[in-house]
Design a protein around this motif. Sequence first.
Motif, PDB file in Angstrom:
ATOM      1  N   ILE A   1       1.264   9.958   1.984  1.00  0.00           N
ATOM      2  CA  ILE A   1       1.951  11.247   1.963  1.00  0.00           C
ATOM      3  C   ILE A   1       3.304  11.061   2.631  1.00  0.00           C
ATOM      4  CG2 ILE A   1       1.900  13.668   2.695  1.00  0.00           C
ATOM      5  CD1 ILE A   1      -1.213  13.262   2.902  1.00  0.00           C
ATOM      6  N   ASN A   2       4.347  11.151   1.837  1.00  0.00           N
ATOM      7  CA  ASN A   2       5.715  10.979   2.359  1.00  0.00           C
ATOM      8  C   ASN A   2       5.859   9.727   3.219  1.00  0.00           C
ATOM      9  OD1 ASN A   2       6.427  13.351   1.077  1.00  0.00           O
ATOM     10  ND2 ASN A   2       6.100  14.610   2.891  1.00  0.00           N
ATOM     11  N   GLY A   3       5.252   8.629   2.775  1.00  0.00           N
ATOM     12  CA  GLY A   3       5.370   7.363   3.494  1.00  0.00           C
ATOM     13  C   GLY A   3       4.375   7.170   4.618  1.00  0.00           C
ATOM     14  N   ASN A   4       3.527   8.170   4.894  1.00  0.00           N
ATOM     15  CA  ASN A   4       2.479   8.057   5.912  1.00  0.00           C
ATOM     16  C   ASN A   4       1.146   7.793   5.224  1.00  0.00           C
ATOM     17  OD1 ASN A   4       4.004   8.978   8.368  1.00  0.00           O
ATOM     18  ND2 ASN A   4       4.305  10.749   7.062  1.00  0.00           N
ATOM     19  N   TRP A   5       0.364   6.885   5.804  1.00  0.00           N
ATOM     20  CA  TRP A   5      -0.921   6.512   5.209  1.00  0.00           C
ATOM     21  C   TRP A   5      -2.068   7.200   5.925  1.00  0.00           C
ATOM     22  CZ3 TRP A   5      -1.491   3.909   0.789  1.00  0.00           C
ATOM     23  CH2 TRP A   5      -0.371   3.201   0.312  1.00  0.00           C
ATOM     24  N   VAL A   6      -3.025   7.719   5.148  1.00  0.00           N
ATOM     25  CA  VAL A   6      -4.278   8.255   5.667  1.00  0.00           C
ATOM     26  C   VAL A   6      -5.391   7.463   4.992  1.00  0.00           C
ATOM     27  CG1 VAL A   6      -5.750  10.272   5.900  1.00  0.00           C
ATOM     28  CG2 VAL A   6      -3.246  10.544   5.949  1.00  0.00           C
ATOM     29  N   ILE A   7      -6.231   6.846   5.812  1.00  0.00           N
ATOM     30  CA  ILE A   7      -7.302   5.991   5.298  1.00  0.00           C
ATOM     31  C   ILE A   7      -8.598   6.788   5.247  1.00  0.00           C
ATOM     32  CG2 ILE A   7      -8.552   3.809   5.635  1.00  0.00           C
ATOM     33  CD1 ILE A   7      -5.471   3.515   5.193  1.00  0.00           C
ATOM     34  N   GLY A   8      -9.290   6.712   4.110  1.00  0.00           N
ATOM     35  CA  GLY A   8     -10.584   7.367   3.971  1.00  0.00           C
ATOM     36  C   GLY A   8     -10.466   8.856   3.704  1.00  0.00           C
ATOM     37  N   TYR A   9     -11.614   9.516   3.737  1.00  0.00           N
ATOM     38  CA  TYR A   9     -11.665  10.968   3.548  1.00  0.00           C
ATOM     39  C   TYR A   9     -11.465  11.608   4.914  1.00  0.00           C
ATOM     40  CZ  TYR A   9     -13.468  15.623   2.599  1.00  0.00           C
ATOM     41  OH  TYR A   9     -13.592  16.983   2.492  1.00  0.00           O
ATOM     42  N   ASP A  10     -10.271  12.096   5.164  1.00  0.00           N
ATOM     43  CA  ASP A  10      -9.908  12.608   6.491  1.00  0.00           C
ATOM     44  C   ASP A  10      -9.015  13.842   6.337  1.00  0.00           C
ATOM     45  OD1 ASP A  10      -9.139  13.037   9.094  1.00  0.00           O
ATOM     46  OD2 ASP A  10      -8.629  10.951   9.503  1.00  0.00           O
ATOM     47  N   PRO A  11      -9.616  14.988   5.949  1.00  0.00           N
ATOM     48  CA  PRO A  11      -8.834  16.197   5.693  1.00  0.00           C
ATOM     49  C   PRO A  11      -7.986  16.631   6.888  1.00  0.00           C
ATOM     50  CG  PRO A  11     -11.100  16.506   4.978  1.00  0.00           C
ATOM     51  CD  PRO A  11     -11.034  15.186   5.698  1.00  0.00           C
ATOM     52  N   GLU A  12      -8.527  16.476   8.099  1.00  0.00           N
ATOM     53  CA  GLU A  12      -7.801  16.911   9.298  1.00  0.00           C
ATOM     54  C   GLU A  12      -6.480  16.151   9.447  1.00  0.00           C
ATOM     55  OE1 GLU A  12      -8.653  16.709  14.017  1.00  0.00           O
ATOM     56  OE2 GLU A  12     -10.320  17.405  12.761  1.00  0.00           O
ATOM     57  N   THR A  13      -6.536  14.842   9.292  1.00  0.00           N
ATOM     58  CA  THR A  13      -5.322  14.035   9.405  1.00  0.00           C
ATOM     59  C   THR A  13      -4.359  14.335   8.264  1.00  0.00           C
ATOM     60  OG1 THR A  13      -6.524  12.299  10.568  1.00  0.00           O
ATOM     61  CG2 THR A  13      -4.431  11.673   9.571  1.00  0.00           C
ATOM     62  N   ILE A  14      -4.884  14.539   7.067  1.00  0.00           N
ATOM     63  CA  ILE A  14      -4.027  14.866   5.923  1.00  0.00           C
ATOM     64  C   ILE A  14      -3.242  16.138   6.206  1.00  0.00           C
ATOM     65  CG2 ILE A  14      -4.073  15.707   3.532  1.00  0.00           C
ATOM     66  CD1 ILE A  14      -6.232  13.558   3.009  1.00  0.00           C
TER      67      ILE A  14
END
Length: 76
Positions: A57-70
């Motif tokens: 997301i805009n150059g930031n990576w979120v690994i796995g299913y992590d709605p809070e971090t997204i």
Amino acid sequence: MKATVYSTTRCPYCVMLKNFLLEQNISFNEVNVETNPEIMQKLIAATGQMGVPQTEINGNWVIGYDPETIMKVIQN
């Protein structure tokens, strides 16, 4: 905002992640790494992770299913 979900065909967490994004009205592109091994190699190089889903997301990576971090990444 630009979001890309890297997934595979049989990944239940990928389905959960895509459903979450749809519920939040967050548009995204999906890249199936099963059909393109070269992209999987780029993911491993970028994040050090082999698993999916991985979301950029805009150059930031979120690994796995992590709605809070997204949601945190989107709000920043």
